[in-house]
Write a protein that holds these residues in place. Structure first.
Motif, PDB file in Angstrom:
ATOM      1  N   ALA A   1       0.830  -1.209   0.000  1.00 41.33           N
ATOM      2  CA  ALA A   1       0.000   0.000   0.000  1.00 41.33           C
ATOM      3  C   ALA A   1       0.860   1.253   0.000  1.00 41.33           C
ATOM      4  N   ASN A   2       2.101   1.129  -0.418  1.00 41.29           N
ATOM      5  CA  ASN A   2       3.011   2.275  -0.434  1.00 41.29           C
ATOM      6  C   ASN A   2       2.438   3.393  -1.294  1.00 41.29           C
ATOM      7  N   CYS A   3       2.348   4.578  -0.741  1.00 41.62           N
ATOM      8  CA  CYS A   3       1.832   5.783  -1.398  1.00 41.62           C
ATOM      9  C   CYS A   3       0.331   5.704  -1.684  1.00 41.62           C
ATOM     10  N   LYS A   4      -0.388   4.791  -1.076  1.00 41.68           N
ATOM     11  CA  LYS A   4      -1.825   4.686  -1.290  1.00 41.68           C
ATOM     12  C   LYS A   4      -2.614   5.129  -0.063  1.00 41.68           C
ATOM     13  N   VAL A   5      -1.924   5.373   1.023  1.00 40.51           N
ATOM     14  CA  VAL A   5      -2.572   5.789   2.256  1.00 40.51           C
ATOM     15  C   VAL A   5      -2.160   7.221   2.554  1.00 40.51           C
ATOM     16  N   GLU A   6      -3.144   8.061   2.821  1.00 41.86           N
ATOM     17  CA  GLU A   6      -2.849   9.451   3.161  1.00 41.86           C
ATOM     18  C   GLU A   6      -3.346   9.733   4.567  1.00 41.86           C
ATOM     19  N   ILE A   7      -2.535  10.438   5.337  1.00 42.93           N
ATOM     20  CA  ILE A   7      -2.906  10.851   6.679  1.00 42.93           C
ATOM     21  C   ILE A   7      -2.966  12.367   6.680  1.00 42.93           C
ATOM     22  N   SER A   8      -4.100  12.888   7.078  1.00 44.63           N
ATOM     23  CA  SER A   8      -4.281  14.341   7.027  1.00 44.63           C
ATOM     24  C   SER A   8      -3.388  15.038   8.055  1.00 44.63           C
ATOM     25  N   GLU A   9      -3.158  16.325   7.823  1.00 46.51           N
ATOM     26  CA  GLU A   9      -2.292  17.106   8.702  1.00 46.51           C
ATOM     27  C   GLU A   9      -2.874  17.225  10.108  1.00 46.51           C
ATOM     28  N   ASP A  10      -4.188  17.227  10.242  1.00 52.04           N
ATOM     29  CA  ASP A  10      -4.814  17.396  11.557  1.00 52.04           C
ATOM     30  C   ASP A  10      -5.195  16.049  12.198  1.00 52.04           C
ATOM     31  N   PHE A  11      -4.480  15.004  11.860  1.00 47.02           N
ATOM     32  CA  PHE A  11      -4.788  13.668  12.362  1.00 47.02           C
ATOM     33  C   PHE A  11      -4.843  13.615  13.888  1.00 47.02           C
ATOM     34  N   ASN A  12      -3.886  14.263  14.541  1.00 46.87           N
ATOM     35  CA  ASN A  12      -3.819  14.233  16.003  1.00 46.87           C
ATOM     36  C   ASN A  12      -4.522  15.408  16.663  1.00 46.87           C
TER      37      ASN A  12
END
Length: 80
Positions: free
Chosen positions: A56-67
């Motif tokens: 899944a390399n480069c297929k998952v995005e984590i938003s900047e406001d995750f935490n």
């Protein structure tokens, strides 16, 4: 499968565990009633499953406001 009395299994568990590791299977009985089984453990490699990491390399995005705190949750939980 070999039938094994619970009392015998308790007394010699290490012996039967080694036999299970070598491929033997057992049915545990208590008062001649089957209650459980001891079978060899099968992990993914023995089943022919070889997990591949990084698919899944480069297929998952984590938003900047995750935490970032969730204000609606905090209001409901802490009650402001």
């Amino acid at each position: 499968m070999t039938v094994l009395k619970l009392s015998e299994a308790k007394a010699h568990l290490g012996h039967y565990a080694n036999q299970a590791k070598n491929g033997m299977s057992f049915v545990l009985t208590d008062r001649n009633q089957p209650i459980a089984s001891i079978v060899p453990f099968q992990n993914e490699s023995s089943l022919g499953i070889n997990p591949q990491f990084g698919l899944a390399n480069c297929k998952v995005e984590i938003s900047e406001d995750f935490n970032a705190p969730i204000s609606s949750f905090e209001n409901d939980f802490y009650g402001n």
